[in-house]
Design a protein around this motif. Structure first.
Motif, PDB file in Angstrom:
ATOM      1  N   ILE A   1     -20.227  34.183   1.313  1.00 54.93           N
ATOM      2  CA  ILE A   1     -20.701  32.901   1.834  1.00 54.93           C
ATOM      3  C   ILE A   1     -21.716  33.146   2.944  1.00 54.93           C
ATOM      4  N   ALA A   2     -21.390  34.063   3.837  1.00 58.65           N
ATOM      5  CA  ALA A   2     -22.324  34.382   4.909  1.00 58.65           C
ATOM      6  C   ALA A   2     -23.637  34.906   4.323  1.00 58.65           C
ATOM      7  N   SER A   3     -23.510  35.731   3.295  1.00 59.01           N
ATOM      8  CA  SER A   3     -24.702  36.284   2.664  1.00 59.01           C
ATOM      9  C   SER A   3     -25.559  35.183   2.063  1.00 59.01           C
ATOM     10  N   GLU A   4     -24.910  34.247   1.372  1.00 60.10           N
ATOM     11  CA  GLU A   4     -25.677  33.155   0.761  1.00 60.10           C
ATOM     12  C   GLU A   4     -26.380  32.322   1.815  1.00 60.10           C
ATOM     13  N   ARG A   5     -25.688  32.106   2.943  1.00 60.32           N
ATOM     14  CA  ARG A   5     -26.340  31.373   4.029  1.00 60.32           C
ATOM     15  C   ARG A   5     -27.547  32.131   4.531  1.00 60.32           C
ATOM     16  N   SER A   6     -27.342  33.443   4.710  1.00 60.38           N
ATOM     17  CA  SER A   6     -28.415  34.229   5.316  1.00 60.38           C
ATOM     18  C   SER A   6     -29.623  34.324   4.411  1.00 60.38           C
ATOM     19  N   LEU A   7     -29.435  34.047   3.131  1.00 62.68           N
ATOM     20  CA  LEU A   7     -30.570  34.121   2.214  1.00 62.68           C
ATOM     21  C   LEU A   7     -31.281  32.792   2.090  1.00 62.68           C
ATOM     22  N   GLY A   8     -30.850  31.815   2.882  1.00 65.65           N
ATOM     23  CA  GLY A   8     -31.594  30.571   2.921  1.00 65.65           C
ATOM     24  C   GLY A   8     -31.090  29.486   1.989  1.00 65.65           C
ATOM     25  N   ILE A   9     -29.945  29.700   1.369  1.00 66.00           N
ATOM     26  CA  ILE A   9     -29.403  28.653   0.494  1.00 66.00           C
ATOM     27  C   ILE A   9     -28.830  27.554   1.388  1.00 66.00           C
ATOM     28  N   PRO A  10     -29.191  26.307   1.123  1.00 64.61           N
ATOM     29  CA  PRO A  10     -28.763  25.211   2.002  1.00 64.61           C
ATOM     30  C   PRO A  10     -27.243  25.074   2.041  1.00 64.61           C
ATOM     31  N   GLU A  11     -26.752  24.623   3.193  1.00 67.33           N
ATOM     32  CA  GLU A  11     -25.315  24.498   3.400  1.00 67.33           C
ATOM     33  C   GLU A  11     -24.669  23.607   2.357  1.00 67.33           C
ATOM     34  N   LYS A  12     -25.324  22.494   2.035  1.00 66.43           N
ATOM     35  CA  LYS A  12     -24.734  21.548   1.071  1.00 66.43           C
ATOM     36  C   LYS A  12     -24.516  22.226  -0.274  1.00 66.43           C
ATOM     37  N   VAL A  13     -25.494  23.004  -0.687  1.00 59.85           N
ATOM     38  CA  VAL A  13     -25.376  23.672  -1.985  1.00 59.85           C
ATOM     39  C   VAL A  13     -24.232  24.680  -1.949  1.00 59.85           C
ATOM     40  N   ILE A  14     -24.126  25.373  -0.845  1.00 59.41           N
ATOM     41  CA  ILE A  14     -23.053  26.367  -0.721  1.00 59.41           C
ATOM     42  C   ILE A  14     -21.696  25.690  -0.817  1.00 59.41           C
ATOM     43  N   MET A  15     -21.536  24.587  -0.063  1.00 64.72           N
ATOM     44  CA  MET A  15     -20.244  23.915  -0.053  1.00 64.72           C
ATOM     45  C   MET A  15     -19.883  23.386  -1.431  1.00 64.72           C
ATOM     46  N   ARG A  16     -20.871  22.738  -2.043  1.00 66.02           N
ATOM     47  CA  ARG A  16     -20.542  22.048  -3.281  1.00 66.02           C
ATOM     48  C   ARG A  16     -20.426  22.965  -4.470  1.00 66.02           C
TER      49      ARG A  16
ATOM     50  N   ALA B   1     -20.292  41.080  -0.703  1.00 66.60           N
ATOM     51  CA  ALA B   1     -21.432  40.209  -0.448  1.00 66.60           C
ATOM     52  C   ALA B   1     -21.882  39.431  -1.667  1.00 66.60           C
ATOM     53  N   LEU B   2     -21.305  39.710  -2.817  1.00 70.44           N
ATOM     54  CA  LEU B   2     -21.684  38.978  -4.022  1.00 70.44           C
ATOM     55  C   LEU B   2     -20.565  38.042  -4.430  1.00 70.44           C
ATOM     56  N   ASN B   3     -20.921  36.822  -4.768  1.00 73.01           N
ATOM     57  CA  ASN B   3     -19.936  35.830  -5.170  1.00 73.01           C
ATOM     58  C   ASN B   3     -19.371  36.206  -6.548  1.00 73.01           C
ATOM     59  N   PRO B   4     -18.061  36.463  -6.621  1.00 75.78           N
ATOM     60  CA  PRO B   4     -17.516  37.030  -7.860  1.00 75.78           C
ATOM     61  C   PRO B   4     -17.520  36.113  -9.068  1.00 75.78           C
ATOM     62  N   VAL B   5     -17.597  34.800  -8.851  1.00 77.42           N
ATOM     63  CA  VAL B   5     -17.490  33.928 -10.018  1.00 77.42           C
ATOM     64  C   VAL B   5     -18.827  33.367 -10.509  1.00 77.42           C
ATOM     65  N   PHE B   6     -19.903  33.880  -9.971  1.00 78.08           N
ATOM     66  CA  PHE B   6     -21.210  33.450 -10.467  1.00 78.08           C
ATOM     67  C   PHE B   6     -21.983  34.663 -10.956  1.00 78.08           C
ATOM     68  N   THR B   7     -22.875  34.438 -11.938  1.00 80.09           N
ATOM     69  CA  THR B   7     -23.670  35.553 -12.444  1.00 80.09           C
ATOM     70  C   THR B   7     -24.730  35.935 -11.424  1.00 80.09           C
ATOM     71  N   ILE B   8     -25.270  37.139 -11.620  1.00 84.50           N
ATOM     72  CA  ILE B   8     -26.350  37.603 -10.757  1.00 84.50           C
ATOM     73  C   ILE B   8     -27.511  36.626 -10.837  1.00 84.50           C
ATOM     74  N   GLY B   9     -27.761  36.184 -12.042  1.00 81.39           N
ATOM     75  CA  GLY B   9     -28.861  35.245 -12.243  1.00 81.39           C
ATOM     76  C   GLY B   9     -28.673  33.960 -11.461  1.00 81.39           C
ATOM     77  N   GLN B  10     -27.428  33.463 -11.459  1.00 88.32           N
ATOM     78  CA  GLN B  10     -27.182  32.221 -10.747  1.00 88.32           C
ATOM     79  C   GLN B  10     -27.381  32.407  -9.249  1.00 88.32           C
ATOM     80  N   GLN B  11     -26.921  33.554  -8.727  1.00 83.89           N
ATOM     81  CA  GLN B  11     -27.055  33.770  -7.289  1.00 83.89           C
ATOM     82  C   GLN B  11     -28.491  34.057  -6.903  1.00 83.89           C
ATOM     83  N   LEU B  12     -29.117  34.964  -7.634  1.00 80.02           N
ATOM     84  CA  LEU B  12     -30.505  35.301  -7.350  1.00 80.02           C
ATOM     85  C   LEU B  12     -31.388  34.079  -7.577  1.00 80.02           C
ATOM     86  N   GLY B  13     -31.065  33.353  -8.646  1.00 78.20           N
ATOM     87  CA  GLY B  13     -31.818  32.140  -8.953  1.00 78.20           C
ATOM     88  C   GLY B  13     -31.743  31.134  -7.820  1.00 78.20           C
ATOM     89  N   ALA B  14     -30.564  31.019  -7.203  1.00 77.45           N
ATOM     90  CA  ALA B  14     -30.422  30.073  -6.099  1.00 77.45           C
ATOM     91  C   ALA B  14     -31.299  30.496  -4.929  1.00 77.45           C
TER      92      ALA B  14
END
Lengths: 297, 342, 331
Positions: free
Chosen positions: B236-251, C105-118
């Motif tokens: 989750i921290a990683s996704e935040r740090s990569l610029g993914i918006p909070e709302k998207v992360i939560m939902r 650091a990788l979300n286990p229930v999503f594909t690489i594509g979904q995470q990288l894509g986001a």
């Protein structure tokens, strides 16, 4: 290595230190203390019911139509039922049935359930394991209450048979729990060393593996007290547990059901008593879980 | 395909388990004291009637033969005659099972929907007042037996406030729509009869919520616990740090991994309510199979008891398999064997 | 330096509120990175390296963590005072971090594509892209990190990949989200040494190609020597020494730095490596004065009472130690 160091005399002061630390972990959440107090209170009331209840004779066959269906007042804090018995006193005696049910069921369930789990876990991969776990699966295949009901229906409805029925439905959970623990521990170093020096299977299971499973088992037991009492009261409610005129809590709720909403106190107070007792054991169990949890470094 | 193999394995396992279950049930029903034939015809019937019936019911044959006849008939849908209703148990089941299923389904939707919602809210606002309120309610929900809720609701909303109906599935005076699924709400919708639909829904509310409370509280607790654990995870921290918006992360990115334990438990709770619904059914006079089963048990109606247990067992197993499939779909770690990497 | 630094951390304090009190983890951290630099950050586990980095991106777990004071300037603006949108822009274009453990650091229930894509989709230009375009864009960084069969990789789940691959995926994601500063938190430490070596070489190549600035965190001195221009040494929530890499190795000043260098086992020459006696301090009740004084072989009276400031010795070499204050210098 194992828990055997506890038997050395030097360990006594360590034990006291452990107690202090355990109490600290337990008491960190104030709700656990609430649970402890509640359970202690219930146990006290149950044990000393004849002395503490305002109208102890009302717990057995007793009628007093003059005072029937009185709403809560000073003489009868929780009111009386249709034949004049004091609800409060009956609830105290009702606690006895609840506690007995919990204790007896656990006493019947834990030793065989745990032992089977240990045997199956230690012999993991062999036919013994398969057989034991398949039998466990069969018992677990039925939705929880249904099996207990089925067994109850075969036997005469009373508390004792209800305890037997619930026990028969409950043991597989302990087997599953211990199986998971034992099959993991089975490959640990201390087990292999014990095998290497020729220790018997019984010794390994009970003196090596079991001590390491005690905490989860104990936590589950304290939580289960609450659940067993809950189920017991459900069975009594339906007529398969404590039989009237005895003051089982579920039985009392059922007795009063047809007098709703006018004489609501006949059902409501026993119902609340059930909630209190189950809540108490749940909070206590949670506290014990906190106590046994590994410390955060 | 891996899913096919998985289903096949579970089905085989389940058949084995059901077999064992049927043996257990059969044994229980034959251990009972009393003569089933005598009980069927009553105390006053002449002995020769009883003896004839005993022949018919194969009661004089050895146990394994009796089991064979019983199983053979059961597999054909013939569970014998009910002592209580005096008609084929199979008919009783057809009539009463949908009622319980409808109730349990309604309860299940509430358990899942409200439970997950409350748990999510609780996790997001951890340790604030709303979290504490939800936690207390969840706790009470878990420790209170469903019949206590049923009585309280009945008392409060049904009798004192008189807002809601207290008995049965639809109001007297309304006719049931023609039976397609047996679920009055669905059938009413299919027939386009909105008045009946809403009436049936109205009748479902009190018993449904009473039944759902325990499970709802469970789901809320588990969702809260899983979500707040996952919130601190590195991904989750990683996704935040990569610029993914909070709302998207939560939902999206937090929700999916957090749902996994909740859905497993939801499935189990749903299946369990089918069996434990009798408490609520008794209080609300709901004509369901759970109440029918209890009655059978109290009156020692052998055929009905055996049939009810088998049916509930089968449904329980099916629900378990479905839940496992859904969870495996959600969580690739279960589905895909590690080590398949290139 | 005449040009303003790319990143400048000034007197950063970070506290964690836990049962039993407050952990004063960062106690006035000062840290600077200039454009184009490769800066190393060395220190033992628990000294606050990762906490500092997470503060830059503001991804500390904020209920227990608190930032009572300090400033973090990125390209002139204080990150700690930024609003949602500005912060997101910094995160998706300016700075990104490669976490220590790629599996976590990788979300286990999503594909690489979904995470990288986001990551691609929510980057500033990604808003208007179609699904197909996002997918195409996502393959590019996967190729750059030398992953085989990037198409298939997009549809794979982390569980299906080896540790080395997961690390490369994390690097790929970081590349998409950073133009200017890359933070590499002990990349490869959780992997086999040979794989770690590959990863480090990959990183070095990419950094050269992309011309990004790097903060390279590690507790391995050998790696520092090879990959950085300038090094910070950190202890218990404070920077204790900073110098150009060669200078630091030639001339370590702080007693802790000495200890670190001595602790490296040597393959030639005699003698067994010395560890540094003692342990990192308890952050609940850290020692007064210089936090290293309980373990310092040269601790003086003043060290127990006051915190040393940074003293400059020569170009670009600074030390936070009273030994180097004028009047106490005995080197």
């Amino acid at each position: 290595m194992t828990a055997q160091t506890k038997s050395l005399p030097l360990a006594r002061s360590k034990a006291r230190e452990n107690l202090g630390r355990n109490w600290y972990k337990f008491s960190r959440n104030p709700m656990s203390i609430v649970g402890l107090i509640t359970v202690s209170l219930v146990v006290f009331l149950a044990v000393f019911a004849p002395l503490v209840a305002p109208h102890p004779k009302h717990a057995s066959a007793f009628v007093d139509f003059a005072n029937a269906s009185r709403s809560p007042c000073r003489t009868y804090p929780f009111g009386t039922d249709v034949v004049g018995r004091d609800i409060l006193s009956r609830i105290f005696f009702g606690f006895r049935f609840s506690l007995v049910m919990g204790v007896v069921v656990l006493a019947l369930v834990v030793p065989p359930g745990v032992t089977l789990g240990l045997i199956a876990g230690y012999n993991q991969g062999t036919w013994l394991d398969t057989v034991i776990m398949r039998i466990t699966d069969i018992f677990l295949a039925v939705p929880p209450l249904v099996l207990a009901l089925a067994i109850c229906s075969v036997l005469t409805p009373n508390l004792f048979n209800a305890m037997i029925a619930v026990s028969l439905m409950w043991w597989p959970w302990y087997t599953r729990l211990v199986y998971g623990l034992a099959s993991t521990l089975r490959n640990e170093f201390f087990v292999n060393s014990a095998e290497a020096i020729g220790a018997s299977e019984a010794h390994i299971i009970f003196r090596e593996i079991l001590p390491n499973c005690i905490s989860p088992i104990f936590t589950k037991m304290s939580l289960d007290m609450g659940w067993v009492i809950l189920i017991g009261s459900s069975l009594s409610f339906v007529g398969l547990g404590v039989q009237p005129p005895r003051p089982g809590l579920g039985t009392m709720v059922a007795d009063g059901a047809r007098y709703l909403p006018d004489q609501w106190w006949i059902s409501v107070f026993p119902a609340l008593a059930i909630v209190v007792i189950v809540l108490g054991f749940n909070l206590l169990g949670d506290g014990l879980r906190d106590m046994f949890a590994a410390e955060e470094v | 395909m891996k899913t096919m193999a998985f289903i096949a394995r579970r089905v085989v396992h389940s058949i084995f388990v059901l077999f064992g279950l049927s043996l257990v049930i059969f044994t229980i029903s034959r251990i009972m004291p009393g003569d089933p034939a005598r009980m069927a015809v009553g105390a006053r019937a002449p002995q020769w009637v009883v003896d004839n019936l005993r022949e018919q019911m194969h009661l004089n044959d050895p146990l394994y033969a009796q089991y064979y006849y019983w199983l053979r008939d059961a597999l054909h849908g013939d569970f014998g005659i009910s002592l209580v209703t005096r008609r084929p148990v199979a008919d009783d089941i057809k009539e009463f099972f949908p009622a319980t299923f409808e109730l349990a389904l309604f309860a299940g939707i509430i358990m899942g929907g409200a439970g997950i919602l409350l748990g999510t809210v609780s996790a997001r606002h951890k340790d604030k007042w709303i979290d504490n309120v939800v936690r207390v309610i969840s706790y009470l929900g878990v420790v209170t037996p469903s019949f206590v809720f049923a009585i309280l609701f009945l008392l409060l909303f049904g009798m004192t406030l008189n807002w809601m109906p207290t008995m049965g599935r639809i109001s007297t005076g309304l006719s049931r729509p023609s039976v397609v699924t047996g679920l009055i709400t669905i059938d009413a919708l299919l027939a386009g009869d909105l008045a009946v639909f809403f009436d049936a829904l109205w009748h479902l509310i009190l018993p449904g919520i009473a039944l759902a409370m325990g499970g709802l509280a469970q789901e809320a607790r588990i969702t809260r616990s899983t979500m707040s654990d996952n919130l601190t995870k590195d991904y989750i921290a990683s996704e935040r740090s990569l610029g993914i918006p909070e709302k998207v992360i939560m939902r999206k990115f937090l929700l999916k991994p957090s749902l996994i334990p909740t859905i497993s438990i939801l499935g189990l709770d749903f299946a369990a309510t089918l069996g434990s619904a009798f408490l609520v059914e008794l209080i609300f006079n709901w004509p369901g199979i759970s109440r029918y089963g209890i009655n059978a048990m109290l009156r020692k109606d052998l055929n009905a008891i055996a049939a009810v247990i088998m049916i509930l067992g089968v449904v329980f197993i099916i629900v378990n398999i479905l839940v496992d499939l859904v969870v495996a779909q959600l969580d690739p770690r279960i589905r895909l064997a590690p080590g398949r990497g290139e | 330096m005449s040009t303003p630094p790319l990143l400048e951390i000034k007197d950063l304090h970070v506290h964690f509120d836990v049962y039993g009190g407050t952990l004063k983890v960062l106690d006035g951290v000062n840290f600077t990175v200039h454009s184009g630099e490769k800066v190393g950050l060395v220190g033992e586990t628990g000294c606050g390296k990762t906490t500092t980095m997470k503060s830059i991106l503001r991804i500390l777990p904020v209920p227990p963590a608190r930032i009572p004071s300090g400033e973090i300037h990125f390209k002139g603006q204080d990150v700690l005072k930024m609003g949602e949108d500005e912060l997101r822009q910094v995160r998706s274009e300016g700075i990104s971090m490669i976490f220590q453990d790629p599996t976590a650091a990788l979300n286990p229930v999503f594909t690489i594509g979904q995470q990288l894509g986001a990551v691609v989709k929510y980057s500033m230009e990604g808003k208007k892209l179609s699904k197909k375009e996002i997918r195409e864009r996502a393959i590019i960084p996967l190729k750059e990190v030398a992953l085989p069969d990037p198409e298939r990789m997009l549809d794979s789940y982390p569980i299906q990949l080896s540790g080395g691959m997961r690390q490369r995926v994390c690097i790929a994601m970081a590349l998409v989200a950073s133009r200017e500063l890359l933070i590499a938190d002990e990349p490869g430490t959780s992997l086999d040494v040979t794989i770690e070596d590959q990863i480090l070489r990959l990183l070095r190549r990419l950094v050269e190609e992309k011309n990004v600035s790097v903060i390279h965190i590690t507790h391995t001195l050998g790696v520092v020597r090879e990959t950085t221009d300038r090094v910070y040494v950190m202890y218990a929530g404070r920077m204790v020494e900073v110098a150009d890499t060669e200078e630091l190795f030639a001339n370590p000043l702080h007693p802790y730095t000495h200890g670190l260098m001595d602790a490296v086992p040597r393959l030639t020459g005699g003698g067994i490596a010395d560890g540094i006696p003692g342990r990192i301090p308890d952050y609940l009740n850290p020692p007064l004065g210089c936090r290293f004084h309980p373990r310092c072989p040269q601790a003086m009276d003043i060290c127990r009472r006051e915190k040393p400031a940074f003293y400059k010795l020569g170009d670009n070499h600074e030390v936070a130690c009273f030994l180097y204050q004028e009047g106490h210098r005995d080197h």
